[in-house]
Write an enzyme that holds these catalytic residues in place. Sequence first.
Site, PDB file in Angstrom:
ATOM      1  N   ASP A 265       0.850  -1.164  -0.005  1.00 23.63           N
ATOM      2  CA  ASP A 265      -0.171   0.041  -0.057  1.00 23.63           C
ATOM      3  C   ASP A 265       0.828   0.997   0.039  1.00 23.63           C
ATOM      4  O   ASP A 265       1.897   1.618   0.620  1.00 23.63           O
ATOM      5  CB  ASP A 265      -0.896  -0.082   1.259  1.00 23.63           C
ATOM      6  CG  ASP A 265      -1.649   1.196   1.540  1.00 23.63           C
ATOM      7  OD1 ASP A 265      -2.264   1.664   0.485  1.00 23.63           O
ATOM      8  OD2 ASP A 265      -1.725   1.760   2.406  1.00 23.63           O
TER       9      ASP A 265
ATOM     10  N   CYS B  57       1.202   3.014   3.722  1.00 18.59           N
ATOM     11  CA  CYS B  57       1.744   2.260   4.908  1.00 18.59           C
ATOM     12  C   CYS B  57       3.031   2.838   5.212  1.00 18.59           C
ATOM     13  O   CYS B  57       3.701   2.501   4.419  1.00 18.59           O
ATOM     14  CB  CYS B  57       1.295   0.959   4.764  1.00 18.59           C
ATOM     15  SG  CYS B  57       2.118  -0.133   5.833  1.00 18.59           S
TER      16      CYS B  57
ATOM     17  N   CYS C 293       5.334  -0.418   4.808  1.00 15.79           N
ATOM     18  CA  CYS C 293       5.557  -0.687   3.300  1.00 15.79           C
ATOM     19  C   CYS C 293       6.496   0.260   2.625  1.00 15.79           C
ATOM     20  O   CYS C 293       7.270  -0.185   1.800  1.00 15.79           O
ATOM     21  CB  CYS C 293       4.153  -0.204   2.425  1.00 15.79           C
ATOM     22  SG  CYS C 293       2.730  -1.503   3.073  1.00 15.79           S
TER      23      CYS C 293
ATOM     24  N   ARG D 256      -5.551  -0.293   1.613  1.00 16.69           N
ATOM     25  CA  ARG D 256      -6.021  -0.713   2.833  1.00 16.69           C
ATOM     26  C   ARG D 256      -6.976   0.323   3.325  1.00 16.69           C
ATOM     27  O   ARG D 256      -8.128   0.009   4.217  1.00 16.69           O
ATOM     28  CB  ARG D 256      -5.019  -0.798   3.984  1.00 16.69           C
ATOM     29  CG  ARG D 256      -4.201   0.518   4.178  1.00 16.69           C
ATOM     30  CD  ARG D 256      -2.956   0.324   5.263  1.00 16.69           C
ATOM     31  NE  ARG D 256      -2.305   1.400   5.270  1.00 16.69           N
ATOM     32  CZ  ARG D 256      -2.264   2.204   6.320  1.00 16.69           C
ATOM     33  NH1 ARG D 256      -3.017   1.893   7.334  1.00 16.69           N
ATOM     34  NH2 ARG D 256      -1.607   3.104   6.389  1.00 16.69           N
TER      35      ARG D 256
END
Length: 294
Positions: free
Chosen positions: A158, A161, A164, A188
């Site tokens: 994502d 994030c 991430c 998300r």
Amino acid sequence: MKRILFAVLGAISLSACAQAPQGAADAAKTDPAKVDAAQPAVPTGNAPKVAAGSADARAVEAVRTLNPKVDIDKVGPAPMPGFREAVVGGQVVYVSDDGRYLFLPGSGGALFDTKAKRNVMEDTLAGMRRDLLKTIPASERIVFAPPNPKHTVTIFTDVECGYCRKLHSEIAEYNRQGIAVEYLAFPRMGIGSEDYKKMVSVWCAADRRKALTEAKSDHGAVSSKQCKNTVEQQYEVGQRAGLTGTPMILNVDGVQLGGYVPPAQLREALDKLAAESKTAAKPAAAVATPVGGL
């Protein structure tokens, strides 16, 4: 799986961003049953007194097999036949009367074979995830790979994030470790969100790798684009695969390796899984070998 389960069984908790708007970040899933065989199983935690050779004693031994250091507060009859109920660090677990299977109920529950030291439920889920991943064409993955990779992982990611972004900032080191990364989209915040629109723009970009890197940078800029895309399909596959937070790392067999995992640690885990896979395959190969040249 709840954090408390990792505390109970002594597993390493790895990092992931929780799927919004679901509050605090979820711990990534791992397999507490895969303990290091080299570590001596010397009980150090407390346990109630039980009769030797009883079902209660076997239940205590089963818990100790997974983690000899935990405190066992209570053990006794379970509400269903064939099992004992134990309270371990405030978490209720169920153990088969023969001590072979241990069941962890609740969110992301697990069923462990204490003899084989495997999470039976994870084995089933891994096969399902492997089949789900096959529904997404290779052309729809954003790939960062070294020449002749030793391992390949699929990562649901994502752009918003933090973990991430941290993982992607180290993508060159993952590649140096011999790991090819195939990204799939998991916005998300949900379909139709700003997060989703950014990921669509990435997948619609002429250079997806560059667009993803830019979207995950500090400024997070990405040129808005629209096209026919598979972001929604990838999101749905992630949900069906049991994803609750990003990133989610899967190996080629569908085994979940956690959320954010440092490059060297991920390589170590992949090497270990590959070695276990080869060992498990040996008996089948031996059966197929002709005896006496016949």
